[in-house]
Design an enzyme around this catalytic site. Structure first.
Site, PDB file in Angstrom:
ATOM      1  N   ASP A 197      -6.751  19.406 -13.787  1.00 52.76           N
ATOM      2  CA  ASP A 197      -7.107  18.076 -14.273  1.00 52.76           C
ATOM      3  C   ASP A 197      -6.718  18.049 -15.755  1.00 52.76           C
ATOM      4  O   ASP A 197      -7.365  18.692 -16.588  1.00 52.76           O
ATOM      5  CB  ASP A 197      -8.615  17.843 -14.071  1.00 52.76           C
ATOM      6  CG  ASP A 197      -9.062  16.454 -14.528  1.00 52.76           C
ATOM      7  OD1 ASP A 197      -8.385  15.861 -15.384  1.00 52.76           O
ATOM      8  OD2 ASP A 197     -10.110  15.981 -14.041  1.00 52.76           O
TER       9      ASP A 197
ATOM     10  N   ARG B  48       0.852  -1.206   0.000  1.00 51.67           N
ATOM     11  CA  ARG B  48       0.000   0.000   0.000  1.00 51.67           C
ATOM     12  C   ARG B  48       0.882   1.248   0.000  1.00 51.67           C
ATOM     13  O   ARG B  48       0.576   2.257  -0.618  1.00 51.67           O
ATOM     14  CB  ARG B  48      -0.958  -0.003   1.217  1.00 51.67           C
ATOM     15  CG  ARG B  48      -1.666   1.322   1.381  1.00 51.67           C
ATOM     16  CD  ARG B  48      -2.934   1.285   2.232  1.00 51.67           C
ATOM     17  NE  ARG B  48      -2.886   0.385   3.357  1.00 51.67           N
ATOM     18  CZ  ARG B  48      -2.246   0.626   4.512  1.00 51.67           C
ATOM     19  NH1 ARG B  48      -1.580   1.743   4.690  1.00 51.67           N
ATOM     20  NH2 ARG B  48      -2.266  -0.273   5.489  1.00 51.67           N
TER      21      ARG B  48
ATOM     22  N   LYS C  80      -7.804   7.111 -19.142  1.00 49.80           N
ATOM     23  CA  LYS C  80      -8.123   7.672 -20.455  1.00 49.80           C
ATOM     24  C   LYS C  80      -6.896   7.607 -21.374  1.00 49.80           C
ATOM     25  O   LYS C  80      -6.373   6.539 -21.601  1.00 49.80           O
ATOM     26  CB  LYS C  80      -8.668   9.086 -20.265  1.00 49.80           C
ATOM     27  CG  LYS C  80      -9.769   9.172 -19.188  1.00 49.80           C
ATOM     28  CD  LYS C  80     -10.976   8.406 -19.591  1.00 49.80           C
ATOM     29  CE  LYS C  80     -12.135   8.314 -18.642  1.00 49.80           C
ATOM     30  NZ  LYS C  80     -12.068   8.573 -17.257  1.00 49.80           N
TER      31      LYS C  80
ATOM     32  N   TYR D 228     -15.993  17.423 -15.051  1.00 52.61           N
ATOM     33  CA  TYR D 228     -16.436  16.032 -15.047  1.00 52.61           C
ATOM     34  C   TYR D 228     -17.470  15.824 -13.921  1.00 52.61           C
ATOM     35  O   TYR D 228     -17.247  16.262 -12.784  1.00 52.61           O
ATOM     36  CB  TYR D 228     -15.208  15.124 -14.862  1.00 52.61           C
ATOM     37  CG  TYR D 228     -15.581  13.686 -14.621  1.00 52.61           C
ATOM     38  CD1 TYR D 228     -16.353  12.988 -15.542  1.00 52.61           C
ATOM     39  CD2 TYR D 228     -15.188  13.024 -13.467  1.00 52.61           C
ATOM     40  CE1 TYR D 228     -16.724  11.671 -15.315  1.00 52.61           C
ATOM     41  CE2 TYR D 228     -15.548  11.704 -13.233  1.00 52.61           C
ATOM     42  CZ  TYR D 228     -16.326  11.042 -14.162  1.00 52.61           C
ATOM     43  OH  TYR D 228     -16.697   9.750 -13.935  1.00 52.61           O
TER      44      TYR D 228
HETATM   45  C1  LIG Z   1     -11.760  14.825 -16.753  1.00 52.67           C
HETATM   46  C2  LIG Z   1     -11.915  13.649 -15.833  1.00 52.67           C
HETATM   47  N1  LIG Z   1     -11.403  13.717 -14.586  1.00 52.67           N
HETATM   48  C3  LIG Z   1     -11.522  12.682 -13.714  1.00 52.67           C
HETATM   49  C4  LIG Z   1     -12.176  11.512 -14.055  1.00 52.67           C
HETATM   50  C5  LIG Z   1     -12.302  10.390 -13.047  1.00 52.67           C
HETATM   51  O1  LIG Z   1     -11.390   9.381 -13.345  1.00 52.67           O
HETATM   52  P1  LIG Z   1     -11.654   7.795 -13.084  1.00 52.67           P
HETATM   53  O2  LIG Z   1     -12.854   7.411 -13.895  1.00 52.67           O
HETATM   54  O3  LIG Z   1     -10.374   7.177 -13.536  1.00 52.67           O
HETATM   55  O4  LIG Z   1     -11.893   7.638 -11.623  1.00 52.67           O
HETATM   56  C6  LIG Z   1     -12.700  11.401 -15.351  1.00 52.67           C
HETATM   57  C7  LIG Z   1     -13.417  10.170 -15.747  1.00 52.67           C
HETATM   58  O5  LIG Z   1     -14.145  10.146 -16.736  1.00 52.67           O
HETATM   59  C8  LIG Z   1     -12.576  12.492 -16.263  1.00 52.67           C
HETATM   60  O6  LIG Z   1     -13.084  12.437 -17.502  1.00 52.67           O
END
Ligand SMILES: Cc1ncc(COP(=O)(O)O)c(C=O)c1O
Length: 379
Positions: free
Chosen positions: A170, A46, A195, A98
């Site tokens: 992000d 961990r 992604k 998101y």
């Molecule tokens: C811009 C963005 N940030 C964060 C996330 C969250 O990531 P995860 O689905 O890997 O938890 C996503 C998921 O679609 C996203 O598109």
């Protein structure tokens, strides 16, 4: 070292025991100690794992940072970041973000006394007006999901400095191939590695990257204490994906341009959201801070009717209707009922997100085939 070379080599070393060129999957939870406290830097997975260490180092190098931290999902990375805050602290976030980020902010952290303000972040003055002495984080997502606004990272860094807040970007849509926020003044870069970074739609993971050792230590403490860490096999898959990031992104960008231009001239298509158009309201900022414009595109049909949008989504053959984005295969999505369903309809409308909006993640297939699929689906 240039980006493509770093994507393949940074952070990774041949295995010291066998010379294996690919990072081994250290599928172990614990590590033998010679005597209590006398170990080789690894005690429990961990806290640290050698496969994860190499991935974290590779991620830090790609963003020109010094420290990377990996998590079991993008959401676990966001969770770790917000846990730096105390009750009474405030966060200013973009209003076009998101849905899962909106949900964790408003449904999980708000009840622990953290206050969130959502503002149109392409408007610097609106951000400045929302900041006060309790503001500890400015949360930007650029390009935004799903309206592809571009937020000026340098301008946000200025506001963050004035307010004594940290700026988190992000960078899931852009990846470090297209933009490196730490070089533009951001304090932390956040990723859903699920992604483009992984790129093959076969793993869920997240990361934070920074260049402040003290901040990295505080976040690593929360990472270990909260425990949302990834397994070594997932780390291996992301490491493998990173090695082709530059080649994939180049093709995503080329195909993105071809699809955006096709949609723009289609008589049945209304507004097309893609930052590469000169007519895009934030095109100049995109040109300054990004190296190309990416493969994410949103559009509405001229009728702006949800049933017409659904009919197109049902007809796609190559643009599979699915959550997520950034894989080699093209995907389509309906933000209002899928990725952004956790944002109340009223908030979505305020942010300009129409219920008939279609979002495309343009993959790396041949552009001619993608355009033929759009032609048959839109009619
Ligand atoms: C811009 C963005 N940030 C964060 C996330 C969250 O990531 P995860 O689905 O890997 O938890 C996503 C998921 O679609 C996203 O598109």
């Amino acid at each position: 070292m240039k980006f493509g070379t770093k994507a393949i080599h940074a952070g990774v070393h041949p295995d010291p025991t066998t010379g294996a060129i690919m990072t081994p999957i250290y599928q172990t939870s614990t590590y033998v100690q010679r005597s209590p406290g006398d170990h080789k830097g690894y005690e429990y997975s961990r806290t640290h794992n050698p496969t994860r260490t190499q991935l974290q180092d590779a991620l830090a190098a790609l963003d020109n940072g010094t420290h990377g931290l990996c998590f079991a999902s993008g959401m676990a990375a966001i969770d770790c970041m917000v846990k730096l805050l105390e009750p009474g602290d405030e966060v200013v976030a973009t209003n076009d973000l998101y849905g899962g980020s909106y949900r964790i902010f408003t449904r999980i952290f708000a009840k622990y006394g953290i206050k969130f303000h959502f503002v149109p972040m392409h408007d610097k003055e609106a951000v400045r007006a929302a900041c006060n002495e309790r503001t500890k984080l400015i949360w930007a997502e650029t390009p935004t999901n799903p309206l592809l606004h571009i937020i000026d990272i340098k301008a946000m860094a200025e506001v963050a400095k004035e307010s004594g807040a940290l700026l988190v970007v992000d960078n899931t849509f852009a990846t470090p191939y297209l933009q490196t926020p730490l070089e533009l003044g951001a304090d932390v870069v956040m990723y859903s590695l699920t992604k483009y970074m992984g790129g093959h739609s076969d793993v869920v993971m997240g990361a934070l990257v920074m260049k402040d050792a003290e901040l990295a230590e505080r976040l690593a403490y929360i990472q270990n204490a909260s425990g949302g860490t990834p397994g070594p096999q997932d780390c291996f898959l992301i490491l493998r994906g990173l090695k082709t990031l530059h080649v994939r992104m180049q093709r995503h960008c080329e195909n993105g341009r071809a699809v955006a231009e096709y949609l723009k001239q289609h008589p049945k298509v209304g507004q097309v959201y893609w930052p590469g158009f000169e007519s895009h309201p934030n095109h100049q900022v995109a040109r300054q801070q990004m190296r190309d414009f990416g493969g994410m595109i949103s559009f509405v049909l001229k009728t702006d009717k949800i049933e017409d949008a659904v009919a197109v989504l049902e007809k796609f053959e190559l643009f599979s209707l699915a959550e997520s984005l950034g894989g080699v295969e093209s995907l389509s999505g309906h933000p209002a009922t899928m990725t952004h369903a956790s944002i109340p309809a009223e908030e979505r409308r305020k942010a300009g997100l129409s219920d008939s909006l279609i979002r495309l993640s343009v993959g790396i297939e041949d552009a001619e085939d993608l355009i033929a699929d759009l032609a048959q689906a839109i009619g």
